[in-house]
Structure formats: structure tokens, C-alpha cells
Design a protein around this motif. Sequence first.
Motif, PDB file in Angstrom:
ATOM      1  N   GLY B 210     -63.742  44.313  -6.509  1.00 47.57           N
ATOM      2  CA  GLY B 210     -62.647  44.798  -5.677  1.00 47.57           C
ATOM      3  C   GLY B 210     -62.919  44.681  -4.185  1.00 47.57           C
ATOM      4  N   LEU B 211     -63.632  43.623  -3.781  1.00 43.05           N
ATOM      5  CA  LEU B 211     -63.931  43.419  -2.363  1.00 43.05           C
ATOM      6  C   LEU B 211     -62.829  42.608  -1.710  1.00 43.05           C
ATOM      7  CD1 LEU B 211     -67.641  42.294  -2.859  1.00 43.05           C
ATOM      8  CD2 LEU B 211     -66.853  44.585  -2.287  1.00 43.05           C
ATOM      9  N   LYS B 212     -62.675  42.800  -0.415  1.00 38.13           N
ATOM     10  CA  LYS B 212     -61.686  42.015   0.321  1.00 38.13           C
ATOM     11  C   LYS B 212     -62.418  41.088   1.289  1.00 38.13           C
ATOM     12  CE  LYS B 212     -59.353  45.470   1.774  1.00 38.13           C
ATOM     13  NZ  LYS B 212     -58.471  46.527   2.244  1.00 38.13           N
ATOM     14  N   ARG B 213     -61.971  39.828   1.352  1.00 42.28           N
ATOM     15  CA  ARG B 213     -62.639  38.892   2.239  1.00 42.28           C
ATOM     16  C   ARG B 213     -61.876  38.779   3.548  1.00 42.28           C
ATOM     17  NH1 ARG B 213     -62.788  32.977   0.367  1.00 42.28           N
ATOM     18  NH2 ARG B 213     -61.189  32.666   1.948  1.00 42.28           N
ATOM     19  N   LEU B 214     -62.588  39.024   4.632  1.00 35.31           N
ATOM     20  CA  LEU B 214     -61.939  38.931   5.933  1.00 35.31           C
ATOM     21  C   LEU B 214     -61.916  37.481   6.413  1.00 35.31           C
ATOM     22  CD1 LEU B 214     -60.784  40.621   8.351  1.00 35.31           C
ATOM     23  CD2 LEU B 214     -63.054  40.429   9.352  1.00 35.31           C
ATOM     24  N   GLY B 215     -63.010  36.762   6.184  1.00 39.22           N
ATOM     25  CA  GLY B 215     -63.062  35.385   6.660  1.00 39.22           C
ATOM     26  C   GLY B 215     -64.334  34.710   6.202  1.00 39.22           C
ATOM     27  N   ALA B 216     -64.468  33.434   6.571  1.00 40.14           N
ATOM     28  CA  ALA B 216     -65.644  32.663   6.190  1.00 40.14           C
ATOM     29  C   ALA B 216     -66.261  32.033   7.426  1.00 40.14           C
ATOM     30  CB  ALA B 216     -65.273  31.581   5.188  1.00 40.14           C
ATOM     31  N   LEU B 217     -67.600  31.902   7.413  1.00 40.88           N
ATOM     32  CA  LEU B 217     -68.299  31.276   8.542  1.00 40.88           C
ATOM     33  C   LEU B 217     -67.966  29.789   8.619  1.00 40.88           C
ATOM     34  CD1 LEU B 217     -69.868  33.958   8.313  1.00 40.88           C
ATOM     35  CD2 LEU B 217     -71.900  32.706   8.990  1.00 40.88           C
ATOM     36  N   GLU B 218     -67.826  29.164   7.452  1.00 37.98           N
ATOM     37  CA  GLU B 218     -67.414  27.769   7.442  1.00 37.98           C
ATOM     38  C   GLU B 218     -65.925  27.719   7.784  1.00 37.98           C
ATOM     39  OE1 GLU B 218     -70.386  25.960   3.997  1.00 37.98           O
ATOM     40  OE2 GLU B 218     -68.316  26.416   3.487  1.00 37.98           O
ATOM     41  N   PRO B 219     -65.564  26.945   8.799  1.00 37.11           N
ATOM     42  CA  PRO B 219     -64.141  26.879   9.159  1.00 37.11           C
ATOM     43  C   PRO B 219     -63.300  26.344   7.998  1.00 37.11           C
ATOM     44  CG  PRO B 219     -65.459  25.414  10.564  1.00 37.11           C
ATOM     45  CD  PRO B 219     -66.412  26.120   9.663  1.00 37.11           C
ATOM     46  N   LYS B 220     -63.861  25.418   7.248  1.00 38.71           N
ATOM     47  CA  LYS B 220     -63.250  24.899   6.016  1.00 38.71           C
ATOM     48  C   LYS B 220     -64.376  24.855   4.998  1.00 38.71           C
ATOM     49  CE  LYS B 220     -59.457  23.530   8.231  1.00 38.71           C
ATOM     50  NZ  LYS B 220     -58.156  24.150   7.993  1.00 38.71           N
TER      51      LYS B 220
END
Lengths: 459, 298
Positions: B210-220
Motif C-alpha cells: 500500500g505504498l504510494k510512489r511520488l516519483g523516480a530518479l530515472e527521468p524515464k
Amino acid sequence: MVFKHVPSAPLALALSLVAFPSLAASDAELDELRAQVRALRDSYEHRLAELERRLARQARPAPAAAAAPAPAADGARGFNPEISLILQGQYRKMKDIDERHISGFAAVAEHGDDAHAHGAGSRGFSVDHSELVFSANIDNRFTGLANFAMADGEVEVEEAWFETLGLGHGLTVRGGRYRSGIGYANQQHPHAWDFADASLMYQALFGEHASYANDGLQLRWVAPTPVYLEFGAEIGRGANFPGTDRDTNGVGSGALYAHLGGDVGTSHSWRAGVSYLNARAEARHSHFEDVGGEEVHTNFTGTSRTWVIDGVWKWAPDGNASQRNLKLQAEYFIRKERGDLECNGETGSACDGGVDSDTLTRQSGWYAQAVYQFMPEWRVGLRYDRLDPGRRDYGVNNANIAREDHNPHRTTVMADWSPSEFSRLRLQWARDQSMAGETDNQLWLQYIMSLGAHGAHSF
Amino acid sequence: MKRIVSLGLLLMALASPAWAGLKVFATLPEWGALAQIIGGREVDVFVATHARQDPHHVDARPSLIARARAADLVVANGAELEIGWLPVVLRSAGNAATVPGRPGYFEAAAQVPLLEIPARLDRADGDVHAAGNPHIGLDPRRVLTVGEALTGRMAALDPAHASTYHANWQGFASRWKTAVDGWSAEAAPLKGATIVVHHTAYPYLAEWLGLKRLGALEPKPGVAPTSAHLAGLRAQMAGTPVRAILRPPYTSEAPGQWLAEASGVPVLAVPVAPAEASEQGLRDWYAGIVAQLVKAAP
């Protein structure tokens, strides 16, 4: 006719509700109508809830008993072959040398435009041929691949073969036009090369394409051993240099090879191989200089036998090549040619009127290269080429054809940047001393772009 | 000629050891672990990669071809995870049993529903996988589904040991359900927590816990982090309490470290595969991840 099928009771109900809300309905009738509407609504709500329940069930991870099938591509589109298009071009700065060649080595004489040769190439800006590659499983027994090299006004079939799928027992049969399994670099297409051009060894061995391709059959067998051990045998038309097209029912050329490979720990892996190529030539046309410096034309008829040993060593810390890795690669060859040499030249040249002789040559050469990826996306490379023109005995033509005593050699450095596995930009510098008396400092700026599907590369 | 024949005989002798059970070639440690759990002593499991390797980028090494040549069953992850090397290995091996589409080729990702199925396929979006995100191993519930299907496949390929395989699986499945309940309970406080990831390797973990992902370090996906992108991500993180930055151990440390220092959020090297291809390896893997995340209090 049509209206007879319309259920009359709900229609009347709707009409009465819409058109005559207050006039037509007494209290008792209204209550009855309300009850009917409630019943309808209850029934629909019940059905909706049932549908929602079913949807939710399907959205949850499927139970193993009814494992979800692999998501297939939609419709007929999914059956199309994998297509990839490779764009390659460069800016190249080099000396203006007429009839570029490798001193002491026979090459197929190229007449006219050779801008698309991988070895030589033009100066300034140019695009290489664009490679269009199709591949797919044909059915449950065969897989196939075609590689077309396209340039202005020409399409060349570089490879077009089918191969058995799962013949079993480690056996695979390939038929059609294919790049021979001899050596290490031979099967690599130019876009997979670690340098912008081929090694001098491959240019000397196979001419324009710097790779030996054949029309014929290839049989490969992977031995059932814990270490990798593969044997290959090929027979074919043998139309390409060092052979020629001879218009026979027989076999024009044959090749044998063996590869051995394995891992050392988790960080190192290697492959080594020995190969043999036998080809026949009939009136194979080359240009040479005579003893007086005039150009003479030779036709070679005979057999050409080539042995190659090759080795590759790869290092990737902990087997993880995405950060840093090193690739060492070296190959060595010996070629022996025996047959007749017919030398022709214009009036005044040594071969004026044509001179026939026996010929026997034994030549060798090698290259070694290292390519190091020091951080993701960035690599640097160093290559050294050296050839030995060796023994050249042209019989009575020894008196006519100049035999330059020069060991062609070249040193190349390169750096490339690959933002993804689909694009690569490369800067390369070479000090080319493959021609006697010439030192050519060459600069390349090259791009290699691949569009579409991109098949995996072999080791 | 005689020598060639005797060499051939020697090779054949080497080829047919006294082994009777299944030879399994697993691409990832988690699938190797399942095959080992199901097969017990009746199988010989080879695992092609390890937890510290990027499973997208593995060389089609000669040693892998030799192993694939001998395999009765290839257990692949699928969903294009191994597209850069497995097709070459299988084609070079000349093994009839393990051609994709035949019973000797098993794909884990084909057994479970996938997440992050791309709406469009465009290389400008990075390393996208048409079938969906392939990193399914990080959801222990999906692993259970895969294992059940694998048990059926192994039983079909080796009917002589089918009852052993089913019995081994039944035993594991009940132990596993208890273990998953335990981890889920332990991870209860994580529900709704926000994470930042290096590579999109964790959607199945996020779904499970049940975690939410804010973003990724890899742009793509698959594209190395850039400083501009990291700066943007840091600004994004300023407004939201983030529990941790998750990084696959095979990726470079520097970008995650920079972001950790800039934002004060701890960076965790979260393995995308178990260290060992065994039941204990699987247990340590999930238990370790849950413990890491619970400990990384904001």
C-alpha cells in the motif's frame, strides 16, 4: 407491424407518467405505479451490484488454476516480424589517397564508386548504407532473418536466412545467405562494431564488407558439456572474396570452426575459437604495381585457405555490466593461397602482353583491442592492427610485380556515448600506416541509431 | 576418424549423467527458488543471474548457452525483462525442449496480472515493456500464484515425480501464506506511505504494502538520472513527507545519495531479487525489505 412488438404496458405507463401526471392518476393508481418503479429499480440495482462483484473478482489476481494467458499483441499486427532500421553516418577527415589499399595484400579491385565500403569509405560527410532488418519465427519449426543494406540506387541483401527452431540435441541448421561463423568479429554487423571501421585483418581477409558471407548451409552443434563447446560447418557458393563465383554445381567454399567458452568467477567470462575457411577463386581480379610503379592487373585462379584463432575476454564487476565493464578481443590469421597468376598490363608495363606464373603466398596478421566502459553510457577503446605480407612467390612474375616490404599497421583510439542501447555517438582517431610510405591521421565522428525492435546481440 | 568417434563417445558419456529428474534453467533467483522448493531433491536448478545484477542487461555468455543446452525446463520472468539476452541464449543452445511456446518454457509474468501496462509504446518514454512492468517478484502473493502454475508445469513435464512436486508445493504454500500474513501485519504502519524510487522496479511491492510512489530518479525507465530531473524531484519532495528512496543495488549509488542528502530522506538499497535461490532466501528477502522500510521512519 413493428409496433406490435413493443410491449404495451410499460409504454402506456411511461406515456401516462409523462403526458398526464396529475390528470390521469388517482392516488391508488399512483401508489401502484410507485411500487412498480421501486420494484424495477430494486431489480436493476441488484443486477448492477452483481455485475460490480463480478468485475471486482476479475480484477483481482487470477487464481493459479485459471492462470491468465500471456497478453498477446492485438490482432494480426502481432504476427508481423520484428523490424529494425539502422541509420549510420559520419564525418571523416583523412588524406586524399588514390587507390587506397593495404600494402602487400590482394584485394578485389573496386571499380567506380565504393563509398559504401566499410573499409575505405569517402571523406567528409557521408551516410553509410541503412540496414533494414526483419526477423520472426516462421512457424513452430523455423525462424528467419533478412538484413537489407540500402544506399542510393542499390539494395544489397547482406543476410537472408532461415534457421531451425529446436531441432534438439544442440543442433541448428541455417540455410540461405549468412555471415559465416568463423572468427569472432565476422558475424557482427557494422552497427555492432566497437570501432567505426573494421580491423585491418578483416579488411585484408574479406575486402569491402570486412566480413565473410556465403550462400549455403550452416550446421552448428553445441556439445552437451558443462563448458560451452560449439562446432560449426558450412558449405556454400563461395562467391565472395577470397573466392569468386565459379558457376558450378559443386561447393564453392567450406568452413569449419570450434568455439570454447566459460566463466571465471562471477566477474569474468571468455570465449576462444579456431576457424578454417577454404575457398576457390577463378580469375580473381586485383590491381598491383609493377616493378616500375605502373599499375598492372592480375587474375588469380586457385585455392585460398585461411586459419583464424580468436579470443574474447569480458570483465564486469560482479557480472553487472551496466556500470563498468571491459572487453578484450584479439584475433590472428594465416592465409595461404596457391594457384596461377595471370598478370596483364598496358604497353610499357612489366606485364605487357600478359605473363602467366605459379603463385604461392603465405600471409598473416592480427589485431588486439580493448574497450572499457568507465561509467554508464560512456566507453573508450584502443585498437592496434598489424599485418605481415609474408611470403609472396609469384614465380616468373616475381620479376614483374612489385613486392612491397612493408608491415601495414594502425593504431586507433575511440570514445563513444550511448544514451540508450538504441543510439550511439562516436569520436575516433586513427594513425593509419597500412600503405607503404603513407601515414594517414584519420578522424571520425560517427552516429549509429537503431529504430524499432532491437534484437539481442550475441556474446 | 577413430579418434573423432571416441571423442564423440566421450562427449556423449559426459552428456548423460545418472541424473533422472528435471534440469531447470531459471533466469532470476526467485524463480530458481520456486523450482528448488517444488522440486526438492528431484531437480537440478541453475540460476542465470544473481541479486546484484541488472537482469535487463546480462551478456548472452557462453556458459549460459551451455546450461540452456542441457535444460529440461526454462523458467523465465518474461514481460520482456530478459529480451536483451535470453532469446539469443535459447536460440544458440539448439534445445528443442525449451523453445518458447513449448512446455519446457515457462514464463512467470504470464501467470499473473501485470501493472503499468503502457498506454502507448514509444522509445521516447524510455525502456518501456509492452506487456507491463516485469518486476513481479516483489509481490509475494504473485509469487505464490506463479509457484502454483510452475508446480503444474513441472508435474506435467516429469509425471514420475508429480506427487512429490505437489506435496512439496502444498507444504510451502501454507507456510508461505502464514509468512506473507506476518509481513503484511508488520508492514501495516507503512500503508499509505510515500516512496521515491530509482528505477520503476517496485510497483508490485508498492501494491502489496500500500505504498504510494511520488516519483523516480530515472527521468524515464532505464534512462540514467540527470541533475535537472533530480533537482525537480527534490522540489517535489519538499512538499510531501517521503518515507524512503528505494534503489536497486545494481544501480549507481551517487544520484540516490545526492537526493538523500538534499532532502533528508534515507536511501535504501532494496534488492530486486533474493540473495539465494531457496525458501530461506525468499523469506530473508521480503523480511529484509519490510524491516528496512519499517525502520526507515520519516
